[in-house]
Design an enzyme around this catalytic site. Structure first.
Site, short mmCIF file in Angstrom:
data_model
loop_
_atom_site.label_atom_id
_atom_site.label_comp_id
_atom_site.label_asym_id
_atom_site.label_seq_id
_atom_site.Cartn_x
_atom_site.Cartn_y
_atom_site.Cartn_z
N GLY A 7 1.80 -5.36 -10.02
CA GLY A 7 0.67 -4.78 -10.71
C GLY A 7 -0.36 -4.31 -9.70
O GLY A 7 -0.37 -4.74 -8.54
N CYS A 8 -1.25 -3.42 -10.13
CA CYS A 8 -2.24 -2.87 -9.19
C CYS A 8 -3.24 -3.93 -8.74
O CYS A 8 -3.55 -4.03 -7.53
CB CYS A 8 -2.95 -1.68 -9.81
SG CYS A 8 -3.65 -1.97 -11.46
N TYR A 9 -3.76 -4.73 -9.66
CA TYR A 9 -4.68 -5.80 -9.26
C TYR A 9 -4.00 -6.82 -8.35
O TYR A 9 -4.57 -7.24 -7.34
CB TYR A 9 -5.25 -6.50 -10.49
CG TYR A 9 -6.35 -5.76 -11.21
CD1 TYR A 9 -7.50 -5.34 -10.55
CD2 TYR A 9 -6.27 -5.52 -12.58
CE1 TYR A 9 -8.52 -4.68 -11.22
CE2 TYR A 9 -7.28 -4.86 -13.26
CZ TYR A 9 -8.41 -4.44 -12.58
OH TYR A 9 -9.42 -3.80 -13.26
#
Length: 343
Positions: free
Chosen positions: A145-147
């Site tokens: 995921g980006c986070y």
């Protein structure tokens, strides 16, 4: 050798970003470009910036349309990838940009996503210790995921070096609106977003929390507890993550900086900035690069790491292409040489 590549979810932000990077990749040819509700549309009507592919028609996202390629990118909503991936040939390199194959614990998956766990694939963040080796010749890859990408890169060196306490880890990250996808939502309207910021997923409920804990726990060799709060920033793309953790007794600023510098000394995309220079999301926009800085708050006994990435590039599509390059034995930076955009 040229590898044939298919991209699903091509009308969305993540799928469009994968295509943008692949369009300038020297060793791939773009085959099927698929979508769901937008099947039958001209790509240029939905992704007008992709000029070289503008006349291509989106086909249905089916196993039949995706099979027959060397590589398949699945840029689909969470829960939609597993069924298709299970039916693709074993010899096909399948790269899932969704969450379906990231988590290792089935119970944690079911708690946060509410469906049956589809299994765990090699994790597409090669800068983490040991992960590059797992990606070599892999046929199934789960893109982070980006986070988690920004959070894990920010704190992993400290946990790998045994310098940080595993409790009381706090991460607050601001993301651009593209992280929520293209679906029409009132809170993402320009008039709602511009000129202000707001938190969401507060209180440990964000789905990326267990993914961050999973990665940091692997680095530490024991369970790491994380308090993660995402915020929505008035920008279209980018993440600025500020991660803090208590340092172990006897750890000083020099030891902290040395751990981060050594961890990323040979990485093409991760840049520990000179002391005193702090990251800015604009400096990495449109690129696969990561900018970070750290400081030791001696009064609080904490390290503070600020990490900037482009959520669509390094946080999704760039990480996916980088992982593809490793799995296929290509130059890891192929198709990813774009610098940031300024101003």
């Amino acid at each position: 050798m040229t590898f044939s590549v298919a991209v699903s979810g091509a009308s969305g932000y993540a799928g469009g970003e994968v295509l943008r990077l692949l369009a300038s990749h020297p060793e791939v040819s773009i085959g099927a470009i698929t979508a769901h509700s937008n099947a039958g549309s001209r790509l240029g009507a939905l992704q007008p910036h992709l000029h070289s592919l503008a006349e291509r028609e989106l086909t249905e996202t089916t196993v039949e349309n995706l099979a027959g390629h060397d590589v398949v990118f699945l840029a689909l909503p969470h829960g939609a990838s597993a069924e298709i991936a299970a039916k693709l040939p074993e010899e096909t390199l399948v790269i899932d940009a969704g969450a379906d194959h990231r988590l290792e614990d089935p119970l944690v998956w079911e708690k946060f996503y509410g469906t049956v766990h589809a299994g765990t694939w090699p994790y597409g963040l090669p800068e983490l210790p040991g992960h590059r080796e797992r990606l070599r010749e892999a046929k199934r890859i789960a893109v982070p995921g980006c986070y988690p990408t920004s959070s894990l890169l920010a704190l992993t060196p400290g946990f790998s070096a045994g310098l940080l306490e595993t409790q009381d880890v706090v991460i607050v990250a601001a993301s651009g609106t593209s992280g929520a996808g293209k679906s029409v939502k009132v809170n993402l309207l320009g008039s709602e977003v511009m000129g202000g910021m707001s938190p969401y997923g507060v209180g440990g409920g964000h789905r990326h929390t267990p993914e961050i804990e999973q990665g940091l726990s692997a680095a530490a060799g024991e369970n790491v507890q994380v308090s993660f709060t995402p915020t929505l920033a008035p920008m279209s793309r980018g993440i600025l993550a500020t991660a803090t953790a208590r340092v172990k007794p006897g750890t000083d600023a020099a030891a902290l900086r040395r751990a981060w510098a050594e961890a990323y000394a040979d990485e093409a995309f991760v840049h520990l900035l000179p002391e005193g220079q702090w990251p800015h999301t604009k400096s990495v926009q449109g690129s696969n690069h990561v900018a970070m800085q750290l400081a030791f708050d001696e009064h609080a006994g904490r390290v503070i790491v600020s990490c900037a990435i482009d959520n669509l590039t390094k946080g999704t599509a760039g990480g996916a292409v980088q992982s593809m390059n490793i799995a296929l034995g290509l130059e890891e930076t192929a198709g990813l040489t774009h610098q940031g955009v300024a101003p």
